[in-house]
Design a protein around this motif. Sequence first.
Motif, PDB file in Angstrom:
ATOM      1  N   TRP A 134     -85.147 -37.425 -47.911  1.00 25.17           N
ATOM      2  CA  TRP A 134     -85.913 -37.091 -46.706  1.00 25.17           C
ATOM      3  C   TRP A 134     -87.384 -36.967 -47.074  1.00 25.17           C
ATOM      4  O   TRP A 134     -87.735 -36.320 -48.045  1.00 25.17           O
ATOM      5  N   ARG A 135     -88.246 -37.640 -46.288  1.00 24.16           N
ATOM      6  CA  ARG A 135     -89.686 -37.577 -46.506  1.00 24.16           C
ATOM      7  C   ARG A 135     -90.370 -37.288 -45.170  1.00 24.16           C
ATOM      8  O   ARG A 135     -90.006 -37.843 -44.142  1.00 24.16           O
ATOM      9  N   ILE A 136     -91.379 -36.429 -45.250  1.00 20.37           N
ATOM     10  CA  ILE A 136     -92.138 -36.093 -44.053  1.00 20.37           C
ATOM     11  C   ILE A 136     -93.162 -37.192 -43.798  1.00 20.37           C
ATOM     12  O   ILE A 136     -93.854 -37.630 -44.708  1.00 20.37           O
ATOM     13  N   VAL A 147     -79.959 -32.821 -39.345  1.00 14.30           N
ATOM     14  CA  VAL A 147     -80.897 -31.753 -38.986  1.00 14.30           C
ATOM     15  C   VAL A 147     -80.927 -30.713 -40.106  1.00 14.30           C
ATOM     16  O   VAL A 147     -81.995 -30.287 -40.539  1.00 14.30           O
ATOM     17  N   ALA A 148     -79.765 -30.327 -40.592  1.00  8.94           N
ATOM     18  CA  ALA A 148     -79.686 -29.339 -41.674  1.00  8.94           C
ATOM     19  C   ALA A 148     -80.397 -29.852 -42.934  1.00  8.94           C
ATOM     20  O   ALA A 148     -81.114 -29.097 -43.604  1.00  8.94           O
ATOM     21  N   GLU A 149     -80.232 -31.121 -43.256  1.00  4.50           N
ATOM     22  CA  GLU A 149     -80.883 -31.697 -44.433  1.00  4.50           C
ATOM     23  C   GLU A 149     -82.402 -31.724 -44.270  1.00  4.50           C
ATOM     24  O   GLU A 149     -83.140 -31.425 -45.220  1.00  4.50           O
ATOM     25  N   ALA A 157     -83.757 -28.237 -44.631  1.00  5.89           N
ATOM     26  CA  ALA A 157     -83.769 -27.884 -46.057  1.00  5.89           C
ATOM     27  C   ALA A 157     -84.958 -28.552 -46.756  1.00  5.89           C
ATOM     28  O   ALA A 157     -85.616 -27.931 -47.607  1.00  5.89           O
ATOM     29  N   ALA A 158     -85.264 -29.798 -46.408  1.00  2.00           N
ATOM     30  CA  ALA A 158     -86.402 -30.497 -47.005  1.00  2.00           C
ATOM     31  C   ALA A 158     -87.719 -29.833 -46.588  1.00  2.00           C
ATOM     32  O   ALA A 158     -88.639 -29.698 -47.405  1.00  2.00           O
ATOM     33  N   GLU A 159     -87.814 -29.404 -45.338  1.00  2.00           N
ATOM     34  CA  GLU A 159     -89.017 -28.691 -44.876  1.00  2.00           C
ATOM     35  C   GLU A 159     -89.207 -27.405 -45.673  1.00  2.00           C
ATOM     36  O   GLU A 159     -90.296 -27.115 -46.167  1.00  2.00           O
ATOM     37  N   ARG A 160     -88.137 -26.635 -45.800  1.00  2.00           N
ATOM     38  CA  ARG A 160     -88.216 -25.387 -46.571  1.00  2.00           C
ATOM     39  C   ARG A 160     -88.641 -25.666 -48.016  1.00  2.00           C
ATOM     40  O   ARG A 160     -89.440 -24.944 -48.585  1.00  2.00           O
TER      41      ARG A 160
END
Length: 116
Positions: free
Chosen positions: A104-106, A5-7, A10-13
Amino acid sequence: MDDQVAEAIAAERESLRYDCRTDAARFARVLAPDFHEFGTSGREFGRAEALRIVAASDDEPIEVRDIRGTLVADGVVMVKYTSEHAGRRSHRTSLWRRDPDGTWRIFHHQGTPAAD
């Protein structure tokens, strides 16, 4: 908070940072090949159009409030937050997937205008 979740948060930010959004190659690495979005405009679009829209956007910062995440399954996280950009406030939900290499990819995003 769970590491995944934290990762993903961080990727979203990272995806919302001006220096990421103005670097086409960098922003393209954030979006999964099967990326899909329901925008705050009500329009639906895929990866190519998302890249075009972000490249043409202004340089006003995106403010983020109340960001949080939920582990949906191993390697899949839903991130929710409220954003404010160009005088508009929106509720946002993103689904992030961890690639085999750990990136991580959206792969899905939805924005809904927030009631004032």
